[in-house]
Design a protein around this motif. Sequence first.
Motif, PDB file in Angstrom:
ATOM      1  N   GLU A 167     -11.546 -40.083   7.033  1.00 48.63           N
ATOM      2  CA  GLU A 167     -11.533 -39.312   5.784  1.00 48.63           C
ATOM      3  C   GLU A 167     -10.184 -39.417   5.087  1.00 48.63           C
ATOM      4  O   GLU A 167     -10.121 -39.475   3.851  1.00 48.63           O
ATOM      5  CB  GLU A 167     -11.873 -37.848   6.063  1.00 48.63           C
ATOM      6  N   ASP A 168      -9.093 -39.453   5.838  1.00 42.02           N
ATOM      7  CA  ASP A 168      -7.780 -39.643   5.214  1.00 42.02           C
ATOM      8  C   ASP A 168      -7.739 -40.952   4.435  1.00 42.02           C
ATOM      9  O   ASP A 168      -7.207 -41.008   3.315  1.00 42.02           O
ATOM     10  CB  ASP A 168      -6.684 -39.651   6.281  1.00 42.02           C
ATOM     11  N   ALA A 169      -8.280 -42.016   5.018  1.00 45.50           N
ATOM     12  CA  ALA A 169      -8.287 -43.307   4.336  1.00 45.50           C
ATOM     13  C   ALA A 169      -9.148 -43.263   3.075  1.00 45.50           C
ATOM     14  O   ALA A 169      -8.759 -43.802   2.030  1.00 45.50           O
ATOM     15  CB  ALA A 169      -8.786 -44.402   5.275  1.00 45.50           C
ATOM     16  N   ARG A 170     -10.299 -42.615   3.149  1.00 45.94           N
ATOM     17  CA  ARG A 170     -11.151 -42.485   1.964  1.00 45.94           C
ATOM     18  C   ARG A 170     -10.448 -41.688   0.875  1.00 45.94           C
ATOM     19  O   ARG A 170     -10.517 -42.031  -0.311  1.00 45.94           O
ATOM     20  CB  ARG A 170     -12.477 -41.817   2.344  1.00 45.94           C
ATOM     21  N   GLU A 171      -9.771 -40.610   1.276  1.00 48.28           N
ATOM     22  CA  GLU A 171      -9.061 -39.781   0.296  1.00 48.28           C
ATOM     23  C   GLU A 171      -7.936 -40.551  -0.376  1.00 48.28           C
ATOM     24  O   GLU A 171      -7.708 -40.424  -1.588  1.00 48.28           O
ATOM     25  CB  GLU A 171      -8.505 -38.533   0.987  1.00 48.28           C
ATOM     26  N   ALA A 172      -7.232 -41.371   0.377  1.00 49.17           N
ATOM     27  CA  ALA A 172      -6.169 -42.184  -0.217  1.00 49.17           C
ATOM     28  C   ALA A 172      -6.724 -43.085  -1.305  1.00 49.17           C
ATOM     29  O   ALA A 172      -6.134 -43.217  -2.390  1.00 49.17           O
ATOM     30  CB  ALA A 172      -5.484 -43.015   0.871  1.00 49.17           C
ATOM     31  N   ARG A 173      -7.856 -43.689  -1.039  1.00 53.62           N
ATOM     32  CA  ARG A 173      -8.461 -44.587  -2.033  1.00 53.62           C
ATOM     33  C   ARG A 173      -8.950 -43.812  -3.246  1.00 53.62           C
ATOM     34  O   ARG A 173      -8.859 -44.288  -4.371  1.00 53.62           O
ATOM     35  CB  ARG A 173      -9.581 -45.393  -1.388  1.00 53.62           C
ATOM     36  N   ARG A 174      -9.476 -42.603  -3.018  1.00 54.98           N
ATOM     37  CA  ARG A 174      -9.895 -41.779  -4.158  1.00 54.98           C
ATOM     38  C   ARG A 174      -8.708 -41.428  -5.043  1.00 54.98           C
ATOM     39  O   ARG A 174      -8.847 -41.276  -6.263  1.00 54.98           O
ATOM     40  CB  ARG A 174     -10.580 -40.501  -3.668  1.00 54.98           C
ATOM     41  N   LEU A 175      -7.546 -41.307  -4.436  1.00 56.91           N
ATOM     42  CA  LEU A 175      -6.335 -40.976  -5.194  1.00 56.91           C
ATOM     43  C   LEU A 175      -5.673 -42.207  -5.810  1.00 56.91           C
ATOM     44  O   LEU A 175      -4.653 -42.085  -6.489  1.00 56.91           O
ATOM     45  CB  LEU A 175      -5.338 -40.250  -4.285  1.00 56.91           C
TER      46      LEU A 175
END
Length: 218
Positions: A167-175
């Motif tokens: 989820e951290d990796a997904r959130e980074a990409r969303r940002l």
Amino acid sequence: MRVEVWSDVGCPWCYLGKRRLDKAIGRFEHGDEVEVVWRSFQLAPHYPRGAAKPLYEALMEQTGGSLSDVRSMVGRVVAPAAAEGLKYDFDSAFMCNTFDAHRVAQFAGQRGLGGRAHERLLRALLVEGDVLDDTETLVRLATEIGLPAEETRRVLAGDDYAEAVREDAREARRLGAEGVPFFVFDRALGVSGAESVDVFVSVLRQARERSISGLSSQ
């Protein structure tokens, strides 16, 4: 103020960015108000687990370049890192899958030890030549920062914190992150890359001013 840092524990630019951020917070007039939250991001998530190789060998295979080519490529970080007190030993470093190391870092974060975990894991791989997909190595490093050995071993034996890493990796990409290190200040200002200490101090001041302005306008 909250600063979120997306970082890979095998990334030399991430360790450099951490050192510069630490120094910037030390220089920032309101450094005692800053909370740093460490987020997971794997630069090579598909690298096979349990298949660690000497760094130069792995990079030659990945890039098709010569030993001279890959030495030159990674050598670009050596001088700026040394200027911040980091003495990398790429001759002894290994490329490995860092997923389990990130799970340990997530576990550490739940105990208030996220910063210490990232510092210890980065140093272990980049300076000391440890392999970070080895269970006993990770348990040893975890205990050095204050985590219980048996609980760490239990985490590694299962899939605890695996979804948090993803989820951290997904959130980074969303940002909008395309790589690491990636720094987000109060979810308002972002910095990509290991910028200078002066840049980080400036962004810390901007973030605080934005926060104060926002509160005063409410």
